[in-house]
Scaffold this active site. Sequence first.
Site, PDB file in Angstrom:
ATOM      1  NE  ARG A 151      -5.677  -2.852 -11.855  1.00  0.00           N
ATOM      2  CZ  ARG A 151      -6.342  -1.730 -11.627  1.00  0.00           C
ATOM      3  NH1 ARG A 151      -6.380  -1.222 -10.397  1.00  0.00           N
ATOM      4  NH2 ARG A 151      -6.979  -1.106 -12.594  1.00  0.00           N
TER       5      ARG A 151
ATOM      6  CG  HIS B   3      -9.723  -7.357  -6.635  1.00  0.00           C
ATOM      7  ND1 HIS B   3      -9.467  -8.084  -5.497  1.00  0.00           N
ATOM      8  CD2 HIS B   3      -8.735  -6.422  -6.715  1.00  0.00           C
ATOM      9  CE1 HIS B   3      -8.366  -7.620  -4.922  1.00  0.00           C
ATOM     10  NE2 HIS B   3      -7.904  -6.613  -5.633  1.00  0.00           N
TER      11      HIS B   3
ATOM     12  CD  GLU C  12      -2.814  -1.225  -0.030  1.00  0.00           C
ATOM     13  OE1 GLU C  12      -3.045  -0.194  -0.674  1.00  0.00           O
ATOM     14  OE2 GLU C  12      -3.227  -2.349  -0.388  1.00  0.00           O
TER      15      GLU C  12
HETATM   16  O1  X8Z Z   1      -5.697  -6.461  -3.697  1.00  0.00           O
HETATM   17  C1  X8Z Z   1      -4.498  -6.415  -3.517  1.00  0.00           C
HETATM   18  C2  X8Z Z   1      -3.870  -5.287  -2.704  1.00  0.00           C
HETATM   19  C3  X8Z Z   1      -4.611  -4.028  -2.882  1.00  0.00           C
HETATM   20  S1  X8Z Z   1      -4.408  -3.320  -4.467  1.00  0.00           S
HETATM   21  C4  X8Z Z   1      -3.889  -5.657  -1.245  1.00  0.00           C
HETATM   22  N1  X8Z Z   1      -3.710  -7.400  -4.020  1.00  0.00           N
HETATM   23  C5  X8Z Z   1      -4.256  -8.517  -4.778  1.00  0.00           C
HETATM   24  C6  X8Z Z   1      -5.139  -9.406  -3.918  1.00  0.00           C
HETATM   25  O2  X8Z Z   1      -4.891  -9.481  -2.703  1.00  0.00           O
HETATM   26  O3  X8Z Z   1      -6.032 -10.050  -4.436  1.00  0.00           O
HETATM   27  C7  X8Z Z   1      -2.257  -7.493  -3.884  1.00  0.00           C
HETATM   28  C8  X8Z Z   1      -1.897  -8.833  -4.430  1.00  0.00           C
HETATM   29  C9  X8Z Z   1      -3.058  -9.293  -5.274  1.00  0.00           C
HETATM   30 ZN    ZN Z   2      -2.459  -2.547  -4.785  1.00  0.00          ZN
END
Ligand code: X8Z
Ligand code: ZN
EC number: 3.4.-.-
Length: 644
Positions: A512, A503, A374
């Site tokens: 990404r 997500h 972060e």
């Molecule tokens: O969602 C995230 C971050 C915030 S952009 C914690 N990531 C993905 C996930 O956890 O699904 C980082 C790694 C992949």
């Molecule tokens: Zn991130």
Amino acid sequence: MSLQTTRVFPILLTLVLGVAGTPSTDETAAREWLEWYNTRAQDVYYKSSTASWAYNTNITDETQQRQVEVSLETSQFIKEVAQNATALWDWSGMSFDTKRKFDSITNIGSAALQNQTKLERLTNVQSEMRRIYSTAKVCENVDGQENCMVFEPDLTRELATGRDYNRLQFIWDGWRASVGPQLRSLYQEFVDLSNEAAVANGFDNTGASWRSWYEVDTFEQDLENIYEELKPLYLNLHAYVRRKLSETYGNRVSLTDPIPAHLFGNMWSQQWNNIFDLVEPYPNKPGGIDVTPKMVEQNYNATHMFRVSEEFFTSLGLGAMPDTFWERSMIVRPTDGRDVVCYASAWDFSRDRDFRIKQCTDVTMEDLLTVHHEMGHIQYYIQYADQPLIYRGGANPGFHEAVGDVLALSVATPKHLNQIGLLDEVTEDPDADINFLMATALEKIAFLPFGYLIDQWRWRVFDGSTGPDNYNAEWWRLRTKYQGIKPPSTRDETLFDPGCKFHIPNNTPYIRYFVSFVIQFQFHEALCREAGHTGPLHTCDIYRSTAAGDKLKAMLQMGTSKPWPEAMEAITGQRSMTASSLLKYFQPLTDWLKQKNWENREKLGWDAETWEDAKDPAASFASAVQATLPVMLLALMAAIFFRC
Ligand code: X8Z
Ligand code: ZN
């Protein structure tokens, strides 16, 4: 809603120029208009971020409604600006920079939806999906009392530390029962509305619009090629982990099938670091360090974790956090009972150097690495803050995800943990190295198929080849195909398992992260070179190297002002994404896994399509010819046996 000022400048300008109706080619005047836009848009985005922050840190009907209202105002602004830009300016013959800015201003996302009722509905549906995900709980009856568990930290902790097959399944099933069915029809509606907006914006569908951010025609094929290069390493890791899990869970884990999805210490089996204790190559040697107990012993708290991360950035000569970051961020789950969106995120309010993080930090090593992730986003915000708003973004979205992870690759080395007092001693031992690389592979290699498949699923949903009747079936087909996992319980189309990953309801594109997990090793290798590192790549720590910091800074400061290959070149000297740095980093583990899997005569993969026998790594090209016959016989016998 007052959008008067939005229109004032263009109208005046049109009168001054006296060319109403004909877009002007006067670049000097066009750039003045862009200046005006920059100032005005910062205010609009500041207001929008503020309303969104209020909702995310206190989910109530009022904050939700306010957030939707302001979001609609913002869409209106974006739409009007795009219309005015097109009506006023003909930028086709202007400089690269001016064209790039206008192209960006007129590529307007969901604001392109012409029908106001539909835009409102889209905004509401998105808001509602986020609320459902963030307020979901799994409840159980304990001694006659109802006990409800939130996702963070209750469910994540249970999955990370639990080793009871049935209890893990209860948590896994419970989360999916609590979230998925509520989201199913909303998501279906969302897909239609979002696609309509993408079409209004000139794209075939939402997936096509997301892919356009990468500005490379061969993007999908490039990814596929990289994935194929990385697949053998994943298959070797998978086969090794499957055997280890079968030692823990007995015949509930077959040596030839996909692995039950709830046994990886993570709700989505996306990263497997929490089961390191079950798969450690050399349990009597150090190396696979989890410093969580040390952090607890040393009374670490969230603030301390963020300060440790900040100090790494400043050691490279990068920026410290502004005071307002510390005053306004939410870095622990509030204890007053209010619902919040706990999922970690980093915010750029677009004005006044107002940057914040929202994270329900737990005192664990996993969260310490997420803190660095972060803080990487915030550092990018800080470095490109002097760019015009339109250029404040990652060179491509994968770049933004990679920054903090690059630093975390250094932070997690034994040498660095020792330096910051979280590890008592560093042992020079090849077995300890393998332990360390295994721990890293559980985080980075295990993730690759997951990072790749999420948007394979979503792109097909958006382009219509996967319809609502197949949402869940197609999800599990991809999960099995790429990850080699299977659900522990029956799934059907009343459920909606994709929606149980943040997500999806939050509508954050996912490719990404796949991009990030590849390029972060390219960045790491380049910065290590800059820092004068010698020795294997996985032992490199760039701490205190201002030379590495300067390289990184130069790339971060570019924002989106240039196509990403230029940013890539600025930091690595290469213009494309490549798997070679990642493969180099893990080479010692790759060799070790191949040897182990060969010794165990492991089947790599999980069905006729992907099955492949472990190869004897010692067999040279010359002896390969002699080896072919017995290997083929073995494969034939095994194939007959396992297909029965
Ligand atoms: O969602 C995230 C971050 C915030 S952009 C914690 N990531 C993905 C996930 O956890 O699904 C980082 C790694 C992949
Ligand atoms: Zn991130």
